[in-house]
Write a protein that holds these residues in place. Structure first.
Motif, PDB file in Angstrom:
ATOM      1  N   GLY A  93       0.718  -1.334   0.105  1.00  0.00           N
ATOM      2  CA  GLY A  93      -0.125   0.087   0.167  1.00  0.00           C
ATOM      3  C   GLY A  93       0.694   1.308  -0.111  1.00  0.00           C
ATOM      4  O   GLY A  93       0.278   2.464  -0.238  1.00  0.00           O
ATOM      5  N   GLY A  94       2.025   1.139   0.482  1.00  0.00           N
ATOM      6  CA  GLY A  94       3.006   2.519   0.335  1.00  0.00           C
ATOM      7  C   GLY A  94       3.670   2.504  -0.954  1.00  0.00           C
ATOM      8  O   GLY A  94       3.679   1.715  -1.694  1.00  0.00           O
ATOM      9  N   PRO A  95       4.495   3.603  -0.935  1.00  0.00           N
ATOM     10  CA  PRO A  95       5.653   3.907  -2.119  1.00  0.00           C
ATOM     11  C   PRO A  95       6.560   2.532  -2.259  1.00  0.00           C
ATOM     12  O   PRO A  95       7.113   2.302  -1.125  1.00  0.00           O
ATOM     13  CB  PRO A  95       5.860   5.188  -1.922  1.00  0.00           C
ATOM     14  N   TRP A  96       6.975   2.251  -3.292  1.00  0.00           N
ATOM     15  CA  TRP A  96       8.143   1.398  -3.414  1.00  0.00           C
ATOM     16  C   TRP A  96       9.529   2.281  -3.287  1.00  0.00           C
ATOM     17  O   TRP A  96       9.743   3.148  -4.191  1.00  0.00           O
ATOM     18  CB  TRP A  96       8.176   0.914  -4.557  1.00  0.00           C
ATOM     19  N   VAL A  97       9.994   2.168  -2.166  1.00  0.00           N
ATOM     20  CA  VAL A  97      11.355   2.910  -1.737  1.00  0.00           C
ATOM     21  C   VAL A  97      12.534   1.941  -1.770  1.00  0.00           C
ATOM     22  O   VAL A  97      12.668   0.952  -0.867  1.00  0.00           O
ATOM     23  CB  VAL A  97      11.099   3.710  -0.599  1.00  0.00           C
ATOM     24  N   MET A  98      13.646   2.050  -2.402  1.00  0.00           N
ATOM     25  CA  MET A  98      14.767   1.624  -2.211  1.00  0.00           C
ATOM     26  C   MET A  98      15.446   2.469  -1.500  1.00  0.00           C
ATOM     27  O   MET A  98      15.879   3.460  -1.851  1.00  0.00           O
ATOM     28  CB  MET A  98      15.424   1.169  -3.825  1.00  0.00           C
ATOM     29  N   ARG A  99      16.366   1.972  -0.137  1.00  0.00           N
ATOM     30  CA  ARG A  99      17.147   2.822   0.637  1.00  0.00           C
ATOM     31  C   ARG A  99      18.420   2.242   0.382  1.00  0.00           C
ATOM     32  O   ARG A  99      18.952   1.225   0.078  1.00  0.00           O
ATOM     33  CB  ARG A  99      16.742   2.309   2.045  1.00  0.00           C
ATOM     34  N   THR A 100      19.433   3.378   0.247  1.00  0.00           N
ATOM     35  CA  THR A 100      20.924   3.056   0.120  1.00  0.00           C
ATOM     36  C   THR A 100      21.614   3.951   1.038  1.00  0.00           C
ATOM     37  O   THR A 100      21.041   4.955   1.714  1.00  0.00           O
ATOM     38  CB  THR A 100      21.158   3.233  -1.318  1.00  0.00           C
ATOM     39  N   ARG A 101      22.770   3.805   1.297  1.00  0.00           N
ATOM     40  CA  ARG A 101      23.880   4.816   1.999  1.00  0.00           C
ATOM     41  C   ARG A 101      23.774   6.274   1.450  1.00  0.00           C
ATOM     42  O   ARG A 101      23.870   7.147   2.086  1.00  0.00           O
ATOM     43  CB  ARG A 101      25.016   4.086   2.684  1.00  0.00           C
ATOM     44  N   GLN A 102      24.547   6.061  -0.014  1.00  0.00           N
ATOM     45  CA  GLN A 102      24.926   7.244  -0.377  1.00  0.00           C
ATOM     46  C   GLN A 102      23.917   7.835  -1.262  1.00  0.00           C
ATOM     47  O   GLN A 102      23.270   7.107  -2.092  1.00  0.00           O
ATOM     48  CB  GLN A 102      26.105   6.987  -1.369  1.00  0.00           C
ATOM     49  N   THR A 103      23.957   9.163  -1.236  1.00  0.00           N
ATOM     50  CA  THR A 103      22.918   9.770  -2.127  1.00  0.00           C
ATOM     51  C   THR A 103      23.751   9.999  -3.647  1.00  0.00           C
ATOM     52  O   THR A 103      24.823  10.442  -3.444  1.00  0.00           O
ATOM     53  CB  THR A 103      22.496  11.115  -1.583  1.00  0.00           C
ATOM     54  N   PRO A 104      23.088   9.637  -4.616  1.00  0.00           N
ATOM     55  CA  PRO A 104      23.844   9.667  -5.919  1.00  0.00           C
ATOM     56  C   PRO A 104      24.028  11.295  -6.296  1.00  0.00           C
ATOM     57  O   PRO A 104      23.093  12.232  -6.420  1.00  0.00           O
ATOM     58  CB  PRO A 104      22.898   9.123  -7.051  1.00  0.00           C
ATOM     59  N   LYS A 105      25.178  11.552  -6.632  1.00  0.00           N
ATOM     60  CA  LYS A 105      25.686  13.154  -7.121  1.00  0.00           C
ATOM     61  C   LYS A 105      24.972  13.591  -8.503  1.00  0.00           C
ATOM     62  O   LYS A 105      24.624  14.739  -8.474  1.00  0.00           O
ATOM     63  CB  LYS A 105      27.091  13.428  -7.242  1.00  0.00           C
ATOM     64  N   ARG A 106      24.612  12.612  -9.118  1.00  0.00           N
ATOM     65  CA  ARG A 106      23.743  12.715 -10.449  1.00  0.00           C
ATOM     66  C   ARG A 106      22.213  12.550 -10.295  1.00  0.00           C
ATOM     67  O   ARG A 106      21.902  12.022 -11.453  1.00  0.00           O
ATOM     68  CB  ARG A 106      24.511  12.006 -11.604  1.00  0.00           C
ATOM     69  N   ALA A 107      21.550  12.635  -9.059  1.00  0.00           N
ATOM     70  CA  ALA A 107      20.274  12.546  -8.906  1.00  0.00           C
ATOM     71  C   ALA A 107      19.365  13.177  -9.764  1.00  0.00           C
ATOM     72  O   ALA A 107      18.370  12.506 -10.263  1.00  0.00           O
ATOM     73  CB  ALA A 107      20.133  12.939  -7.623  1.00  0.00           C
ATOM     74  N   ASP A 108      19.627  14.362 -10.195  1.00  0.00           N
ATOM     75  CA  ASP A 108      18.672  15.116 -11.211  1.00  0.00           C
ATOM     76  C   ASP A 108      18.569  14.361 -12.545  1.00  0.00           C
ATOM     77  O   ASP A 108      17.541  14.261 -13.194  1.00  0.00           O
ATOM     78  CB  ASP A 108      19.320  16.412 -11.563  1.00  0.00           C
TER      79      ASP A 108
ATOM     80  N   GLY B 121      24.028  14.245   8.696  1.00  0.00           N
ATOM     81  CA  GLY B 121      25.438  13.822   9.354  1.00  0.00           C
ATOM     82  C   GLY B 121      25.509  12.506   8.854  1.00  0.00           C
ATOM     83  O   GLY B 121      25.271  11.912   7.876  1.00  0.00           O
ATOM     84  N   PRO B 122      26.374  11.629  10.112  1.00  0.00           N
ATOM     85  CA  PRO B 122      26.526  10.210   9.705  1.00  0.00           C
ATOM     86  C   PRO B 122      25.373   9.386   9.570  1.00  0.00           C
ATOM     87  O   PRO B 122      25.381   8.331   8.950  1.00  0.00           O
ATOM     88  CB  PRO B 122      27.282  10.006  10.936  1.00  0.00           C
ATOM     89  N   ALA B 123      24.159   9.946  10.131  1.00  0.00           N
ATOM     90  CA  ALA B 123      22.989   9.029  10.151  1.00  0.00           C
ATOM     91  C   ALA B 123      22.268   9.453   8.555  1.00  0.00           C
ATOM     92  O   ALA B 123      21.248   8.615   8.366  1.00  0.00           O
ATOM     93  CB  ALA B 123      21.963   9.375  11.204  1.00  0.00           C
ATOM     94  N   ALA B 124      22.743  10.190   7.865  1.00  0.00           N
ATOM     95  CA  ALA B 124      22.008  10.391   6.466  1.00  0.00           C
ATOM     96  C   ALA B 124      21.950   9.272   5.736  1.00  0.00           C
ATOM     97  O   ALA B 124      22.994   8.247   5.548  1.00  0.00           O
ATOM     98  CB  ALA B 124      22.742  11.519   5.956  1.00  0.00           C
ATOM     99  N   ARG B 125      20.756   9.041   5.055  1.00  0.00           N
ATOM    100  CA  ARG B 125      20.566   7.993   3.922  1.00  0.00           C
ATOM    101  C   ARG B 125      20.006   8.529   2.884  1.00  0.00           C
ATOM    102  O   ARG B 125      19.308   9.638   2.544  1.00  0.00           O
ATOM    103  CB  ARG B 125      19.812   6.641   4.742  1.00  0.00           C
ATOM    104  N   CYS B 126      19.859   7.677   1.813  1.00  0.00           N
ATOM    105  CA  CYS B 126      19.019   7.973   0.565  1.00  0.00           C
ATOM    106  C   CYS B 126      18.067   7.258   0.365  1.00  0.00           C
ATOM    107  O   CYS B 126      18.028   5.932   0.635  1.00  0.00           O
ATOM    108  CB  CYS B 126      20.016   7.824  -0.834  1.00  0.00           C
ATOM    109  N   GLU B 127      17.067   7.732  -0.143  1.00  0.00           N
ATOM    110  CA  GLU B 127      15.741   6.981  -0.504  1.00  0.00           C
ATOM    111  C   GLU B 127      15.238   7.256  -1.709  1.00  0.00           C
ATOM    112  O   GLU B 127      15.298   8.561  -2.275  1.00  0.00           O
ATOM    113  CB  GLU B 127      14.464   7.315   0.407  1.00  0.00           C
ATOM    114  N   VAL B 128      15.193   6.285  -2.581  1.00  0.00           N
ATOM    115  CA  VAL B 128      15.011   6.382  -4.069  1.00  0.00           C
ATOM    116  C   VAL B 128      13.535   5.906  -4.370  1.00  0.00           C
ATOM    117  O   VAL B 128      13.231   4.605  -3.898  1.00  0.00           O
ATOM    118  CB  VAL B 128      15.855   5.618  -4.937  1.00  0.00           C
TER     119      VAL B 128
END
Length: 135
Positions: free
Chosen positions: A28-43, A74-81
């Motif tokens: 029922g929720g959005p499909w989210v892939m979680r990863t440690r690093q945020t892509p620099k080319r996200a746009d 900070g150190p707890a930052a994560r990326c959600e795609v």
């Protein structure tokens, strides 16, 4: 410019396994892939890119990337795609193992399977045909 992402799908042997996991964990929720690093080319990823998934050494599907967000600080930052919930099957394409995720240029991305094509072919048969160069 469009750019894609590729990631190993650990714990799932097929697209059906991935869908079953999603129904059980994020129903029922959005499909989210979680990863440690945020892509620099996200746009570039959000501008028409897809996440290609590798199952046991073979790319089998993709999901359109809808958003890339950094959560926390900070150190707890994560990326959600955030992904389109409907996987699109692609021509089975061998891919060596790697860690994390990688960028995938559009020219290197496998083609989508057509609805009337080989979409229901068993995964093992599709892999053998691909390895033999017949598909």
């Amino acid at each position: 410019m469009t750019l894609h992402m590729i990631k190993l799908c650990v714990g799932a042997a097929s697209v059906e396994d991935l869908l079953a996991w999603q129904r059980a964990h994020e129903a029922g929720g959005p499909w989210v892939m979680r990863t440690r690093q945020t892509p620099k080319r996200a746009d570039e990823l959000v501008a028409g890119g897809s996440l290609y998934r590798v199952f046991k050494g073979v790319i089998l599907c993709r999901q359109a990337i809808l958003a890339v967000d950094t959560v926390g600080a900070g150190p707890a930052a994560r990326c959600e795609v955030t992904l389109d919930p409907t996987p699109v099957r692609v021509a089975p394409t061998p891919r060596r193992a790697f860690q994390g995720w990688r960028y995938l240029e559009p020219a290197d991305a496998p083609e989508d399977l057509s609805a009337e094509g080989f979409g229901d072919m068993p995964q093992a048969l599709a892999r053998r045909l691909r390895e033999a160069g017949a598909w």
